[in-house]
Design a protein around this motif. Structure first.
Motif, PDB file in Angstrom:
ATOM      1  N   TYR A 252       1.692 -12.375  -7.489  1.00 13.26           N
ATOM      2  CA  TYR A 252       2.086 -12.160  -6.094  1.00 13.26           C
ATOM      3  C   TYR A 252       3.414 -12.836  -5.751  1.00 13.26           C
ATOM      4  O   TYR A 252       4.204 -12.341  -4.948  1.00 13.26           O
ATOM      5  N   TYR A 253       3.653 -13.992  -6.404  1.00 15.80           N
ATOM      6  CA  TYR A 253       4.883 -14.722  -6.080  1.00 15.80           C
ATOM      7  C   TYR A 253       6.132 -14.079  -6.692  1.00 15.80           C
ATOM      8  O   TYR A 253       7.254 -14.476  -6.391  1.00 15.80           O
ATOM      9  N   GLU A 254       5.937 -13.086  -7.577  1.00 17.13           N
ATOM     10  CA  GLU A 254       7.063 -12.353  -8.143  1.00 17.13           C
ATOM     11  C   GLU A 254       7.174 -10.946  -7.549  1.00 17.13           C
ATOM     12  O   GLU A 254       8.113 -10.224  -7.843  1.00 17.13           O
ATOM     13  N   ASN A 255       6.210 -10.597  -6.723  1.00 13.62           N
ATOM     14  CA  ASN A 255       6.177  -9.258  -6.139  1.00 13.62           C
ATOM     15  C   ASN A 255       6.870  -9.278  -4.770  1.00 13.62           C
ATOM     16  O   ASN A 255       6.357  -9.859  -3.812  1.00 13.62           O
ATOM     17  N   PRO A 256       8.042  -8.645  -4.653  1.00 14.30           N
ATOM     18  CA  PRO A 256       8.801  -8.697  -3.391  1.00 14.30           C
ATOM     19  C   PRO A 256       8.145  -7.922  -2.247  1.00 14.30           C
ATOM     20  O   PRO A 256       8.589  -8.016  -1.104  1.00 14.30           O
ATOM     21  N   PHE A 257       7.092  -7.161  -2.565  1.00 15.27           N
ATOM     22  CA  PHE A 257       6.419  -6.386  -1.522  1.00 15.27           C
ATOM     23  C   PHE A 257       5.165  -7.083  -0.997  1.00 15.27           C
ATOM     24  O   PHE A 257       4.515  -6.584  -0.087  1.00 15.27           O
ATOM     25  N   PHE A 258       4.839  -8.235  -1.578  1.00 17.58           N
ATOM     26  CA  PHE A 258       3.641  -8.966  -1.157  1.00 17.58           C
ATOM     27  C   PHE A 258       4.042 -10.004  -0.098  1.00 17.58           C
ATOM     28  O   PHE A 258       4.890 -10.858  -0.332  1.00 17.58           O
ATOM     29  N   ASN A 259       3.394  -9.907   1.067  1.00 12.90           N
ATOM     30  CA  ASN A 259       3.706 -10.819   2.179  1.00 12.90           C
ATOM     31  C   ASN A 259       5.210 -10.928   2.438  1.00 12.90           C
ATOM     32  O   ASN A 259       5.764 -12.010   2.608  1.00 12.90           O
ATOM     33  N   ARG A 260       5.852  -9.788   2.455  1.00 10.08           N
ATOM     34  CA  ARG A 260       7.297  -9.752   2.684  1.00 10.08           C
ATOM     35  C   ARG A 260       7.638 -10.390   4.038  1.00 10.08           C
ATOM     36  O   ARG A 260       6.999 -10.125   5.041  1.00 10.08           O
ATOM     37  N   ASN A 261       8.650 -11.251   4.045  1.00  7.85           N
ATOM     38  CA  ASN A 261       9.126 -11.927   5.272  1.00  7.85           C
ATOM     39  C   ASN A 261       8.039 -12.761   5.951  1.00  7.85           C
ATOM     40  O   ASN A 261       8.062 -12.939   7.174  1.00  7.85           O
ATOM     41  N   TRP A 262       7.102 -13.272   5.168  1.00  8.55           N
ATOM     42  CA  TRP A 262       5.991 -14.034   5.751  1.00  8.55           C
ATOM     43  C   TRP A 262       6.477 -15.209   6.587  1.00  8.55           C
ATOM     44  O   TRP A 262       5.995 -15.435   7.702  1.00  8.55           O
ATOM     45  N   GLU A 263       7.439 -15.964   6.082  1.00 10.16           N
ATOM     46  CA  GLU A 263       7.923 -17.140   6.807  1.00 10.16           C
ATOM     47  C   GLU A 263       8.616 -16.751   8.118  1.00 10.16           C
ATOM     48  O   GLU A 263       8.484 -17.430   9.131  1.00 10.16           O
ATOM     49  N   TYR A 264       9.384 -15.664   8.073  1.00  9.36           N
ATOM     50  CA  TYR A 264      10.048 -15.204   9.301  1.00  9.36           C
ATOM     51  C   TYR A 264       9.028 -14.837  10.372  1.00  9.36           C
ATOM     52  O   TYR A 264       9.172 -15.192  11.546  1.00  9.36           O
TER      53      TYR A 264
ATOM     54  N   GLY B 206       0.814  -1.207   0.000  1.00 10.96           N
ATOM     55  CA  GLY B 206       0.000   0.000   0.000  1.00 10.96           C
ATOM     56  C   GLY B 206       0.849   1.257   0.000  1.00 10.96           C
ATOM     57  O   GLY B 206       0.525   2.244  -0.680  1.00 10.96           O
ATOM     58  N   ASP B 207       1.933   1.232   0.747  1.00  6.76           N
ATOM     59  CA  ASP B 207       2.838   2.391   0.779  1.00  6.76           C
ATOM     60  C   ASP B 207       3.455   2.633  -0.597  1.00  6.76           C
ATOM     61  O   ASP B 207       3.629   3.783  -1.024  1.00  6.76           O
TER      62      ASP B 207
ATOM     63  N   ALA C 293      -0.241   3.377 -10.495  1.00  5.33           N
ATOM     64  CA  ALA C 293       0.034   2.371  -9.474  1.00  5.33           C
ATOM     65  C   ALA C 293      -0.655   1.049  -9.752  1.00  5.33           C
ATOM     66  O   ALA C 293      -0.274   0.010  -9.197  1.00  5.33           O
ATOM     67  N   THR C 294      -1.651   1.063 -10.658  1.00  8.99           N
ATOM     68  CA  THR C 294      -2.379  -0.182 -10.918  1.00  8.99           C
ATOM     69  C   THR C 294      -1.513  -1.212 -11.633  1.00  8.99           C
ATOM     70  O   THR C 294      -1.833  -2.404 -11.644  1.00  8.99           O
ATOM     71  N   ALA C 295      -0.394  -0.755 -12.222  1.00  5.38           N
ATOM     72  CA  ALA C 295       0.494  -1.688 -12.922  1.00  5.38           C
ATOM     73  C   ALA C 295       1.065  -2.729 -11.966  1.00  5.38           C
ATOM     74  O   ALA C 295       1.395  -3.846 -12.374  1.00  5.38           O
ATOM     75  N   ILE C 296       1.155  -2.373 -10.695  1.00  7.56           N
ATOM     76  CA  ILE C 296       1.676  -3.306  -9.696  1.00  7.56           C
ATOM     77  C   ILE C 296       0.810  -4.552  -9.608  1.00  7.56           C
ATOM     78  O   ILE C 296       1.305  -5.672  -9.420  1.00  7.56           O
TER      79      ILE C 296
ATOM     80  N   ALA D 211       0.962   4.261  -2.873  1.00 11.09           N
ATOM     81  CA  ALA D 211       0.790   5.677  -2.522  1.00 11.09           C
ATOM     82  C   ALA D 211       1.938   6.529  -3.058  1.00 11.09           C
ATOM     83  O   ALA D 211       1.720   7.649  -3.553  1.00 11.09           O
ATOM     84  N   ILE D 212       3.152   6.010  -2.996  1.00  8.63           N
ATOM     85  CA  ILE D 212       4.314   6.755  -3.489  1.00  8.63           C
ATOM     86  C   ILE D 212       4.237   6.936  -5.003  1.00  8.63           C
ATOM     87  O   ILE D 212       4.511   8.023  -5.536  1.00  8.63           O
ATOM     88  N   LEU D 213       3.880   5.838  -5.679  1.00 10.61           N
ATOM     89  CA  LEU D 213       3.780   5.928  -7.143  1.00 10.61           C
ATOM     90  C   LEU D 213       2.723   6.939  -7.559  1.00 10.61           C
ATOM     91  O   LEU D 213       2.924   7.735  -8.497  1.00 10.61           O
ATOM     92  N   GLU D 214       1.589   6.905  -6.877  1.00 12.92           N
ATOM     93  CA  GLU D 214       0.513   7.860  -7.207  1.00 12.92           C
ATOM     94  C   GLU D 214       0.946   9.290  -6.916  1.00 12.92           C
ATOM     95  O   GLU D 214       0.621  10.225  -7.663  1.00 12.92           O
ATOM     96  N   LYS D 215       1.716   9.464  -5.860  1.00 10.88           N
ATOM     97  CA  LYS D 215       2.202  10.805  -5.515  1.00 10.88           C
ATOM     98  C   LYS D 215       3.158  11.323  -6.583  1.00 10.88           C
ATOM     99  O   LYS D 215       3.273  12.534  -6.802  1.00 10.88           O
ATOM    100  N   CYS D 216       3.820  10.388  -7.255  1.00  8.53           N
ATOM    101  CA  CYS D 216       4.760  10.767  -8.316  1.00  8.53           C
ATOM    102  C   CYS D 216       4.059  10.868  -9.673  1.00  8.53           C
ATOM    103  O   CYS D 216       4.704  11.095 -10.714  1.00  8.53           O
ATOM    104  N   GLY D 217       2.731  10.704  -9.670  1.00  9.13           N
ATOM    105  CA  GLY D 217       1.972  10.804 -10.917  1.00  9.13           C
ATOM    106  C   GLY D 217       2.078   9.573 -11.781  1.00  9.13           C
ATOM    107  O   GLY D 217       1.833   9.642 -12.994  1.00  9.13           O
ATOM    108  N   LEU D 218       2.436   8.439 -11.214  1.00  6.19           N
ATOM    109  CA  LEU D 218       2.585   7.200 -11.972  1.00  6.19           C
ATOM    110  C   LEU D 218       1.377   6.300 -11.768  1.00  6.19           C
ATOM    111  O   LEU D 218       0.645   6.418 -10.786  1.00  6.19           O
TER     112      LEU D 218
END
Length: 276
Positions: A205-217, A184-185, A197-200, A188-195
């Motif tokens: 999800y399994y290629e997105n490093p921001f999705f469930n980051r450190n879930w196993e830890y 989500g952060d 954000a829906t491209a994300i 928000a940053i991408l939208e603030k930069c006028g980009l």
């Protein structure tokens, strides 16, 4: 848990079966001289702390200071038995047993003043710890010094450890929530930069490093280690109270605490499992 000094009753038993002689075979060096001065050493068979001779990491501090793990030796033979290849645990235990059998009916009784002097050595140590932490700490004036309370009781130290676990759990939960908000952060940053954000959302999800980051830890690693240390602390406290109450049966606080902890350890023994 810090290194523990032997109990007075343990020292009494050691000296009562010593014949006032070093336990090394053939050595007649006295432990206490004619002036009631202790001129030998109380030695650990398995070392009292990591790095010492014959240290057993699978043991605990209560056993390390127990009667079974202590032997009385003169200074030269203490040094000689530091050779762990020549004097492994089994050999020292055999040496202790053979010596005590020789003096099983010995009438030797150490002066109580000497015992208290030995005990006082550890009391002086804890005073030194207290002074170092409260008065001599290198960062004392900064207000950032970590507390090491030399006067704390066993129960207070254990409570501090349990409180520390609760603090770690809270900290890990904060990290978990922070990681959950990363996606989500980023939007928000991408939208603030006028980009756009829906491209994300087009990235699996399994290629997105921001999705469930450190879930196993968060959900496996930390949960298992926190449970492990929680079990060990309860186990350690039950072990200590078991021995403590043998010679302090009138301590109602200790009795109550043991009664509280026994079912807790039973529950752990029956149901604790790794999260996987």
């Amino acid at each position: 848990m810090p290194r523990l000094s032997p109990k007075l009753e343990t020292l009494r038993a050691l000296f009562a079966r010593s014949g006032n002689q070093c336990a090394f075979p053939g050595c007649t060096h006295p432990l206490v001289n004619g002036d009631n001065l202790f001129i030998a050493q109380v030695c650990h068979i398995e070392a009292a702390s990591s790095g010492g001779e014959r240290f057993n990491p699978d043991s605990d501090d209560e056993y390390r200071r127990s009667y079974e793990n202590l032997i009385l030796l003169c200074y030269p033979h203490h040094i000689e038995t530091d050779d762990v290849d020549r004097y492994p645990v089994e050999k020292l235990k055999e040496m202790k047993l053979n010596h005590e059998q020789l003096f099983e009916k010995s009438s030797f009784k150490i002066d109580e003043a000497v015992l208290y002097k030995l005990k006082d050595q550890m009391d002086e140590y804890w005073e030194k710890i207290e002074r170092a932490n409260k008065l001599e700490h290198v960062f004392q004036d900064s207000g950032l010094a970590m507390e090491v309370n030399g006067k704390a009781s066993f129960f207070e130290v254990m409570q501090s450890a349990h409180d520390a676990i609760a603090g770690i759990e809270h900290l890990l939960e904060s990290f978990h929530k922070s990681d959950e908000s990363l996606l989500g952060d980023l939007r928000a940053i991408l939208e603030k930069c006028g980009l756009d954000a829906t491209a994300i959302d087009t990235i699996p999800y399994y290629e997105n490093p921001f999705f469930n980051r450190n879930w196993e830890y968060h959900n496996l690693g930390s949960a298992n280690w926190l449970q492990r240390i929680s079990i060990d602390l309860v186990h350690l406290e039950v072990k200590y109270l078991e021995e403590y109450l043998i010679t302090n049966s009138d301590d109602l606080k200790a009795k109550k605490r043991l009664e509280e902890l026994m079912p807790v350890l039973e529950e752990y023994a029956s149901n604790a499992m790794h999260v996987d």
